[in-house]
Design a protein around this motif. Structure first.
Motif, PDB file in Angstrom:
ATOM      1  N   ARG A 181      -5.874   4.919   0.812  1.00  0.00           N
ATOM      2  CA  ARG A 181      -5.024   4.399   1.888  1.00  0.00           C
ATOM      3  C   ARG A 181      -4.278   5.541   2.577  1.00  0.00           C
ATOM      4  O   ARG A 181      -3.670   5.353   3.609  1.00  0.00           O
ATOM      5  CB  ARG A 181      -3.990   3.419   1.325  1.00  0.00           C
ATOM      6  CG  ARG A 181      -4.594   2.151   0.759  1.00  0.00           C
ATOM      7  CD  ARG A 181      -4.906   1.188   1.858  1.00  0.00           C
ATOM      8  NE  ARG A 181      -5.253  -0.116   1.286  1.00  0.00           N
ATOM      9  CZ  ARG A 181      -5.613  -1.153   2.026  1.00  0.00           C
ATOM     10  NH1 ARG A 181      -5.652  -1.053   3.329  1.00  0.00           N
ATOM     11  NH2 ARG A 181      -5.916  -2.278   1.457  1.00  0.00           N
ATOM     12  N   ASN A 182      -4.295   6.686   1.941  1.00  0.00           N
ATOM     13  CA  ASN A 182      -3.547   7.831   2.457  1.00  0.00           C
ATOM     14  C   ASN A 182      -4.383   8.558   3.510  1.00  0.00           C
ATOM     15  O   ASN A 182      -5.438   9.092   3.204  1.00  0.00           O
ATOM     16  CB  ASN A 182      -3.235   8.773   1.281  1.00  0.00           C
ATOM     17  CG  ASN A 182      -2.346   9.927   1.689  1.00  0.00           C
ATOM     18  OD1 ASN A 182      -2.301  10.296   2.857  1.00  0.00           O
ATOM     19  ND2 ASN A 182      -1.668  10.501   0.715  1.00  0.00           N
ATOM     20  N   ARG A 201      -4.112  11.342   4.814  1.00  0.00           N
ATOM     21  CA  ARG A 201      -4.351  12.760   4.522  1.00  0.00           C
ATOM     22  C   ARG A 201      -5.502  12.932   3.538  1.00  0.00           C
ATOM     23  O   ARG A 201      -6.264  13.887   3.624  1.00  0.00           O
ATOM     24  CB  ARG A 201      -3.084  13.404   3.954  1.00  0.00           C
ATOM     25  CG  ARG A 201      -2.220  13.999   5.065  1.00  0.00           C
ATOM     26  CD  ARG A 201      -0.791  14.160   4.640  1.00  0.00           C
ATOM     27  NE  ARG A 201      -0.650  15.165   3.587  1.00  0.00           N
ATOM     28  CZ  ARG A 201       0.484  15.358   2.905  1.00  0.00           C
ATOM     29  NH1 ARG A 201       1.540  14.628   3.180  1.00  0.00           N
ATOM     30  NH2 ARG A 201       0.545  16.279   1.994  1.00  0.00           N
ATOM     31  N   THR A 252       0.832  -1.202   0.000  1.00  0.00           N
ATOM     32  CA  THR A 252       0.000   0.000   0.000  1.00  0.00           C
ATOM     33  C   THR A 252       0.866   1.253   0.000  1.00  0.00           C
ATOM     34  O   THR A 252       0.416   2.316  -0.370  1.00  0.00           O
ATOM     35  CB  THR A 252      -0.942   0.018   1.221  1.00  0.00           C
ATOM     36  OG1 THR A 252      -0.147  -0.077   2.403  1.00  0.00           O
ATOM     37  CG2 THR A 252      -1.903  -1.149   1.182  1.00  0.00           C
ATOM     38  N   LYS A 253       2.135   1.071   0.424  1.00  0.00           N
ATOM     39  CA  LYS A 253       3.028   2.208   0.535  1.00  0.00           C
ATOM     40  C   LYS A 253       4.371   1.803  -0.068  1.00  0.00           C
ATOM     41  O   LYS A 253       4.825   0.676   0.113  1.00  0.00           O
ATOM     42  CB  LYS A 253       3.200   2.509   2.032  1.00  0.00           C
ATOM     43  CG  LYS A 253       3.519   3.939   2.370  1.00  0.00           C
ATOM     44  CD  LYS A 253       3.488   4.088   3.901  1.00  0.00           C
ATOM     45  CE  LYS A 253       4.025   5.428   4.320  1.00  0.00           C
ATOM     46  NZ  LYS A 253       4.117   5.511   5.775  1.00  0.00           N
ATOM     47  N   GLN A 289       7.966   6.155   0.098  1.00  0.00           N
ATOM     48  CA  GLN A 289       6.876   6.266   1.088  1.00  0.00           C
ATOM     49  C   GLN A 289       5.536   6.733   0.491  1.00  0.00           C
ATOM     50  O   GLN A 289       4.620   7.098   1.216  1.00  0.00           O
ATOM     51  CB  GLN A 289       7.252   7.206   2.262  1.00  0.00           C
ATOM     52  CG  GLN A 289       8.554   6.840   2.979  1.00  0.00           C
ATOM     53  CD  GLN A 289       8.467   5.483   3.665  1.00  0.00           C
ATOM     54  OE1 GLN A 289       7.558   5.235   4.462  1.00  0.00           O
ATOM     55  NE2 GLN A 289       9.380   4.597   3.363  1.00  0.00           N
ATOM     56  N   ALA A 290       5.425   6.738  -0.850  1.00  0.00           N
ATOM     57  CA  ALA A 290       4.175   7.201  -1.467  1.00  0.00           C
ATOM     58  C   ALA A 290       3.075   6.147  -1.315  1.00  0.00           C
ATOM     59  O   ALA A 290       3.328   4.950  -1.488  1.00  0.00           O
ATOM     60  CB  ALA A 290       4.403   7.508  -2.937  1.00  0.00           C
ATOM     61  N   TYR A 291       1.888   6.602  -1.023  1.00  0.00           N
ATOM     62  CA  TYR A 291       0.749   5.690  -0.938  1.00  0.00           C
ATOM     63  C   TYR A 291       0.341   5.295  -2.347  1.00  0.00           C
ATOM     64  O   TYR A 291       0.279   6.141  -3.255  1.00  0.00           O
ATOM     65  CB  TYR A 291      -0.431   6.348  -0.218  1.00  0.00           C
ATOM     66  CG  TYR A 291      -0.210   6.426   1.273  1.00  0.00           C
ATOM     67  CD1 TYR A 291      -0.565   5.360   2.092  1.00  0.00           C
ATOM     68  CD2 TYR A 291       0.374   7.546   1.847  1.00  0.00           C
ATOM     69  CE1 TYR A 291      -0.340   5.412   3.462  1.00  0.00           C
ATOM     70  CE2 TYR A 291       0.590   7.609   3.213  1.00  0.00           C
ATOM     71  CZ  TYR A 291       0.236   6.530   4.008  1.00  0.00           C
ATOM     72  OH  TYR A 291       0.451   6.586   5.346  1.00  0.00           O
ATOM     73  N   TRP A 305      -5.130   6.272  -3.197  1.00  0.00           N
ATOM     74  CA  TRP A 305      -5.457   7.519  -2.473  1.00  0.00           C
ATOM     75  C   TRP A 305      -6.233   7.249  -1.185  1.00  0.00           C
ATOM     76  O   TRP A 305      -6.055   7.924  -0.188  1.00  0.00           O
ATOM     77  CB  TRP A 305      -6.228   8.481  -3.380  1.00  0.00           C
ATOM     78  CG  TRP A 305      -7.641   8.024  -3.685  1.00  0.00           C
ATOM     79  CD1 TRP A 305      -8.030   7.264  -4.727  1.00  0.00           C
ATOM     80  CD2 TRP A 305      -8.805   8.280  -2.915  1.00  0.00           C
ATOM     81  NE1 TRP A 305      -9.366   7.020  -4.668  1.00  0.00           N
ATOM     82  CE2 TRP A 305      -9.877   7.645  -3.564  1.00  0.00           C
ATOM     83  CE3 TRP A 305      -9.058   9.004  -1.732  1.00  0.00           C
ATOM     84  CZ2 TRP A 305     -11.169   7.697  -3.068  1.00  0.00           C
ATOM     85  CZ3 TRP A 305     -10.351   9.057  -1.239  1.00  0.00           C
ATOM     86  CH2 TRP A 305     -11.394   8.405  -1.916  1.00  0.00           C
TER      87      TRP A 305
END
Ligand SMILES: [Zn+2]
Length: 160
Positions: free
Chosen positions: A30-31, A33, A17-18, A23-25, A28
């Motif tokens: 799963r993020n 933020r 997922t990351k 470190q990018a998700y 979206w």
């Protein structure tokens, strides 16, 4: 099975997922933020409905446009109550519902003999029209009643 990271194109596990490198998700949703933004439509809706509640017409501002009068009076079948037919005239462009009446019974000298309050939950008045409503008056003074005085004490606006 691997696939390229959506941000840095590094080959990473498809199930990841990351991205371990940047470190990018990978999705979206799963993020954390991005998920925070899911609240936005709900908040907008909340403000919108609150605004509507505050904007809804209030009886105090339309008192002059809502006129109530008694057009008929008859004894009830059981002989104990009096049936008053009230007309609610609506000279506004709003719909009103659930009127609350105060009915005073007066003698020939305008002395108030009794006061009764009646709430009607199933009555609505359309814009620029009138509605008839039969009110059952339970309090019947022993003294002879010369006239009835009816006033609207509260009525709700129909928002929807
Ligand atoms: Zn990456």
């Amino acid at each position: 099975m691997t696939q390229p990271c959506k941000a840095c194109k590094e080959q990473i596990e498809q199930a990841a997922t990351k991205c371990p490198r940047c470190q990018a998700y990978q999705h979206w949703y799963r993020n954390p933020r991005m998920v925070g933004w899911l609240w936005l439509p709900f908040l907008v809706f909340l403000f919108w409905t609150t605004g509507r509640v505050n904007d809804s017409p209030r009886f105090v501002d339309y008192k002059d446009k809502l006129i109530v009068s008694i057009v008929d009076e008859n004894p009830a079948a059981n002989g104990k109550a009096r049936l008053l037919t009230a007309r609610i005239g609506n000279r506004s462009d709003k719909t009103w519902k659930r009127p609350n009446f105060q009915i005073e019974s007066l003698d020939g000298n305008d002395k108030v003999l009794s006061v009764e309050h009646i709430s009607e939950y199933n009555v609505a008045v359309s814009p620029n029209s009138s509605a008839l409503d039969t009110l059952s008056l339970r309090i019947v003074p022993a003294e002879p009643v010369a006239k009835r005085r009816v006033t609207l004490t509260e009525i709700d606006s129909n928002r929807f």
